[in-house]
Design a protein around this motif. Structure first.
Motif, PDB file in Angstrom:
ATOM      1  N   GLU A  61       0.852  -1.181   0.000  1.00  0.00           N
ATOM      2  CA  GLU A  61       0.000   0.000   0.000  1.00  0.00           C
ATOM      3  C   GLU A  61       0.895   1.240   0.000  1.00  0.00           C
ATOM      4  N   PRO A  62       0.407   2.338  -0.551  1.00  0.00           N
ATOM      5  CA  PRO A  62       1.208   3.562  -0.509  1.00  0.00           C
ATOM      6  C   PRO A  62       1.304   4.056   0.937  1.00  0.00           C
ATOM      7  N   PHE A  63       2.482   4.517   1.299  1.00  0.00           N
ATOM      8  CA  PHE A  63       2.702   4.997   2.663  1.00  0.00           C
ATOM      9  C   PHE A  63       3.507   6.287   2.600  1.00  0.00           C
ATOM     10  N   ARG A  64       3.126   7.213   3.452  1.00  0.00           N
ATOM     11  CA  ARG A  64       3.797   8.509   3.484  1.00  0.00           C
ATOM     12  C   ARG A  64       4.087   8.850   4.945  1.00  0.00           C
ATOM     13  N   GLN A  65       5.364   9.115   5.247  1.00  0.00           N
ATOM     14  CA  GLN A  65       5.764   9.473   6.615  1.00  0.00           C
ATOM     15  C   GLN A  65       5.232  10.852   7.005  1.00  0.00           C
ATOM     16  N   SER A  66       5.302  11.768   6.046  1.00  0.00           N
ATOM     17  CA  SER A  66       4.805  13.126   6.286  1.00  0.00           C
ATOM     18  C   SER A  66       4.433  13.747   4.946  1.00  0.00           C
ATOM     19  N   GLU A  67       3.844  14.920   5.000  1.00  0.00           N
ATOM     20  CA  GLU A  67       3.428  15.608   3.784  1.00  0.00           C
ATOM     21  C   GLU A  67       4.624  16.031   2.926  1.00  0.00           C
ATOM     22  N   LYS A  68       5.793  16.176   3.561  1.00  0.00           N
ATOM     23  CA  LYS A  68       6.980  16.645   2.857  1.00  0.00           C
ATOM     24  C   LYS A  68       7.730  15.533   2.120  1.00  0.00           C
ATOM     25  N   VAL A  69       7.369  14.291   2.411  1.00  0.00           N
ATOM     26  CA  VAL A  69       8.070  13.141   1.842  1.00  0.00           C
ATOM     27  C   VAL A  69       7.158  12.432   0.858  1.00  0.00           C
ATOM     28  N   ASP A  70       7.736  12.000  -0.262  1.00  0.00           N
ATOM     29  CA  ASP A  70       6.963  11.262  -1.258  1.00  0.00           C
ATOM     30  C   ASP A  70       6.500   9.929  -0.677  1.00  0.00           C
ATOM     31  N   ALA A  71       5.335   9.511  -1.109  1.00  0.00           N
ATOM     32  CA  ALA A  71       4.801   8.215  -0.681  1.00  0.00           C
ATOM     33  C   ALA A  71       5.585   7.092  -1.348  1.00  0.00           C
TER      34      ALA A  71
END
Length: 122
Positions: A61-71
């Motif tokens: 699944e797509p995962f993103r640590q924060s809004e500033k980092v690409d998924a």
């Protein structure tokens, strides 16, 4: 598609496993065997549900640590759980195979192959 209650599916799997053991001459009345069969039946039904989810939703699944980092794609937690269940189920299957081998006074490689063939034919 007809939906079968989880408790019914577990009961059916338990009966299937008991049938395999009884056909192999094992006395399932031993309390530790009955508990093992019940655990295995529950595991099988849980794994079937997990397999359905994995088939429908994939293994990542797509995962993103924060809004500033690409998924990025990561393994879904259910895949990890499924793998743990598979290991537990393999261990329980080995325990039942050992019981069948002892009951039939077997123990050699050919006996284990015959037992595996017997179980997979069910």
């Amino acid at each position: 598609m007809r939906v079968v209650k989880k408790s019914t599916r577990i009961k059916n799997e338990k009966n299937r496993l008991i049938g395999i053991l009884e056909d192999a001459g094992v006395d399932v009345a031993e309390s530790h065997l009955l508990e093992l069969v019940e655990r295995m039946a529950w595991q099988v039904v849980q794994m079937q549900d997990m397999e359905r989810d994995i088939d429908e939703n994939g293994t990542t699944e797509p995962f993103r640590q924060s809004e500033k980092v690409d998924a990025y794609d990561r393994e879904r937690p259910i895949v990890r759980q499924y793998n743990q269940f598979a290991k537990l189920h393999q261990t329980a299957t080995k325990q039942l195979t050992d019981v069948i081998a002892k009951t039939n006074k077997g123990g050699g490689e050919n006996d284990l192959e015959a037992i595996a063939s017997f179980i997979s034919s069910r």
